[in-house]
Motif scaffolding. Structure first.
Motif, mmCIF file in Angstrom:
data_model
loop_
_atom_site.group_PDB
_atom_site.id
_atom_site.type_symbol
_atom_site.label_atom_id
_atom_site.label_comp_id
_atom_site.label_asym_id
_atom_site.label_seq_id
_atom_site.Cartn_x
_atom_site.Cartn_y
_atom_site.Cartn_z
ATOM 1 N N GLN A 1 0.831 -1.200 0.000
ATOM 2 C CA GLN A 1 0.000 0.000 0.000
ATOM 3 C C GLN A 1 0.871 1.258 0.000
ATOM 4 N N PRO A 2 0.502 2.280 -0.795
ATOM 5 C CA PRO A 2 1.268 3.527 -0.782
ATOM 6 C C PRO A 2 1.268 4.170 0.610
ATOM 7 N N ILE A 3 2.392 4.775 0.948
ATOM 8 C CA ILE A 3 2.528 5.425 2.251
ATOM 9 C C ILE A 3 1.913 6.823 2.163
ATOM 10 N N PRO A 4 0.988 7.181 3.058
ATOM 11 C CA PRO A 4 0.275 8.461 2.952
ATOM 12 C C PRO A 4 1.171 9.654 3.269
ATOM 13 N N PRO A 5 0.743 10.864 2.888
ATOM 14 C CA PRO A 5 1.554 12.062 3.098
ATOM 15 C C PRO A 5 1.940 12.292 4.557
ATOM 16 N N ALA A 6 1.055 11.953 5.488
ATOM 17 C CA ALA A 6 1.350 12.188 6.901
ATOM 18 C C ALA A 6 2.558 11.401 7.375
ATOM 19 N N ASN A 7 2.904 10.337 6.648
ATOM 20 C CA ASN A 7 4.015 9.476 7.042
ATOM 21 C C ASN A 7 5.221 9.610 6.126
ATOM 22 N N ARG A 8 5.285 10.729 5.415
ATOM 23 C CA ARG A 8 6.430 10.976 4.526
ATOM 24 C C ARG A 8 7.169 12.226 4.971
ATOM 25 N N TRP A 9 8.493 12.101 5.052
ATOM 26 C CA TRP A 9 9.338 13.197 5.515
ATOM 27 C C TRP A 9 10.563 13.316 4.613
ATOM 28 N N ALA A 10 11.023 14.525 4.389
ATOM 29 C CA ALA A 10 12.165 14.724 3.492
ATOM 30 C C ALA A 10 13.070 15.838 3.975
ATOM 31 N N VAL A 11 14.365 15.644 3.741
ATOM 32 C CA VAL A 11 15.374 16.692 3.886
ATOM 33 C C VAL A 11 16.051 16.832 2.532
ATOM 34 N N VAL A 12 16.063 18.055 2.005
ATOM 35 C CA VAL A 12 16.629 18.317 0.682
ATOM 36 C C VAL A 12 17.692 19.404 0.835
ATOM 37 N N VAL A 13 18.933 19.050 0.536
ATOM 38 C CA VAL A 13 20.073 19.960 0.711
ATOM 39 C C VAL A 13 20.676 20.261 -0.654
ATOM 40 N N GLY A 14 20.875 21.539 -0.948
ATOM 41 C CA GLY A 14 21.532 21.930 -2.190
ATOM 42 C C GLY A 14 22.441 23.117 -1.957
ATOM 43 N N ILE A 15 23.703 22.973 -2.321
ATOM 44 C CA ILE A 15 24.682 24.035 -2.079
ATOM 45 C C ILE A 15 25.292 24.461 -3.405
ATOM 46 N N GLN A 16 25.126 25.725 -3.730
ATOM 47 C CA GLN A 16 25.690 26.283 -4.954
ATOM 48 C C GLN A 16 26.778 27.300 -4.626
ATOM 49 N N ASP A 17 26.497 28.220 -3.727
ATOM 50 C CA ASP A 17 27.472 29.242 -3.349
ATOM 51 C C ASP A 17 28.094 28.889 -1.999
ATOM 52 N N TYR A 18 29.349 28.506 -2.032
ATOM 53 C CA TYR A 18 30.084 28.125 -0.820
ATOM 54 C C TYR A 18 30.773 29.335 -0.194
ATOM 55 N N ALA A 19 31.025 29.249 1.095
ATOM 56 C CA ALA A 19 31.756 30.308 1.795
ATOM 57 C C ALA A 19 33.216 30.320 1.363
ATOM 58 N N GLY A 20 33.858 31.453 1.558
ATOM 59 C CA GLY A 20 35.289 31.561 1.298
ATOM 60 C C GLY A 20 35.637 31.383 -0.165
ATOM 61 N N ASP A 21 36.756 30.706 -0.412
ATOM 62 C CA ASP A 21 37.262 30.547 -1.772
ATOM 63 C C ASP A 21 36.810 29.245 -2.433
ATOM 64 N N THR A 22 35.969 28.496 -1.772
ATOM 65 C CA THR A 22 35.509 27.237 -2.348
ATOM 66 C C THR A 22 34.685 27.516 -3.607
ATOM 67 N N HIS A 23 35.046 26.859 -4.702
ATOM 68 C CA HIS A 23 34.365 27.180 -5.962
ATOM 69 C C HIS A 23 32.909 26.720 -5.922
ATOM 70 N N PRO A 24 32.032 27.456 -6.570
ATOM 71 C CA PRO A 24 30.604 27.129 -6.528
ATOM 72 C C PRO A 24 30.282 25.915 -7.389
ATOM 73 N N THR A 25 29.081 25.410 -7.208
ATOM 74 C CA THR A 25 28.545 24.417 -8.127
ATOM 75 C C THR A 25 27.628 25.130 -9.117
ATOM 76 N N TYR A 26 27.284 24.442 -10.173
ATOM 77 C CA TYR A 26 26.329 24.989 -11.135
ATOM 78 C C TYR A 26 24.894 24.628 -10.788
ATOM 79 N N GLY A 27 24.719 23.492 -10.071
ATOM 80 C CA GLY A 27 23.383 22.927 -9.989
ATOM 81 C C GLY A 27 22.785 22.728 -8.620
ATOM 82 N N GLY A 28 23.428 23.215 -7.567
ATOM 83 C CA GLY A 28 22.914 22.957 -6.231
ATOM 84 C C GLY A 28 21.489 23.437 -6.030
ATOM 85 N N ARG A 29 21.230 24.669 -6.427
ATOM 86 C CA ARG A 29 19.878 25.210 -6.247
ATOM 87 C C ARG A 29 18.891 24.574 -7.224
#
Length: 234
Positions: A1-29
């Motif tokens: 049986q499909p799991i209902p919305p009340a029982n679904r949880w997500a963490v979505v992390v995307g990093i494009q602009d890093y602090a300091g001199d670390t080069h950015p990504t193109y696609g994090g956002r």
């Protein structure tokens, strides 16, 4: 049986602009937009999706978010953790040798053993999805019949981005093209997770075939390929 919305949880992390001199990504956002759009179109509750973008994705914030996900899980839940950003190994970044690390926006490093120790506390069904170089090495005892672990490349491989997509190759194929555009299933927003992942795994080596460091071959382990993002409302 499909799991209902009340029982679904997500963490979505995307990093494009890093602090300091670390080069950015193109696609994090862009990756975050694709994943969040896919979840919302599938019926997931917006208040059950925790997003960390750029400056929100400090090392401590990522740790806290993983713990938040684990605390809300149960044998009846479906949990998603998605990370898009740099992954660090000593030969290619300022991190210690012997481990593979998630690279947070504030240039902190979360080793695969640290990530695994938290995410192994997630109960029920889960999908842990990593878009970054050497992503396969982040499966530190995580994959199981109920826990799918996917990575954009094998443990020794580079993973790539597509600037024109404003996404990583992996997320662009799996979440945007595969799911939202319907290339992995019969029509948009209906592909199973297994179909999404199979599409990305098949297409990524072709898309990256001409890269100087060689093509990427996505990592896939564990999970139930019939699991769906679809969350029917009661």
């Amino acid at each position: 049986q499909p799991i209902p919305p009340a029982n679904r949880w997500a963490v979505v992390v995307g990093i494009q602009d890093y602090a300091g001199d670390t080069h950015p990504t193109y696609g994090g956002r862009g990756d975050v937009i694709a994943v969040q759009t896919a979840l919302l179109r599938s019926g997931w509750r917006r208040d059950h999706i925790r997003t960390l973008v750029d400056g929100q994705a400090s090392g401590q914030a990522i740790r806290n978010a993983m713990s938040w996900l684990a605390a809300r899980s149960s044998p009846r839940t479906f949990s998603l953790f998605h990370f898009s950003g740099h992954v660090c190994i000593a030969s290619r970044g300022p991190c210690a040798a012997g481990h593979t690390y998630l690279w947070s926006q504030d240039n902190q490093f979360l080793s695969e053993s640290t990530v695994g120790s938290v995410l192994r506390r997630v109960h029920g069904r889960a999908w842990f999805d990593f878009a970054g170089c050497e992503a396969g090495a982040l499966d530190a005892g995580l994959s199981s019949p109920k826990r799918l672990v996917t990575g954009s490349s094998q443990a020794s491989e580079t993973a790539y981005e597509q600037p024109e997509w404003r996404e990583s190759v992996w997320s662009g194929l799996v979440w945007d093209q595969g799911f939202l555009q319907g290339k992995a299933g019969a029509k948009p927003n209906k592909a199973t997770i297994g179909q999404m992942v199979a599409y990305g795994k098949a297409q990524a080596p072709r898309v990256t075939a001409n890269q100087a460091a060689g093509p990427q071959h996505p990592y896939v382990a564990g999970g139930d390929p019939k699991q769906s993002l679809y969350a029917p409302r009661p």
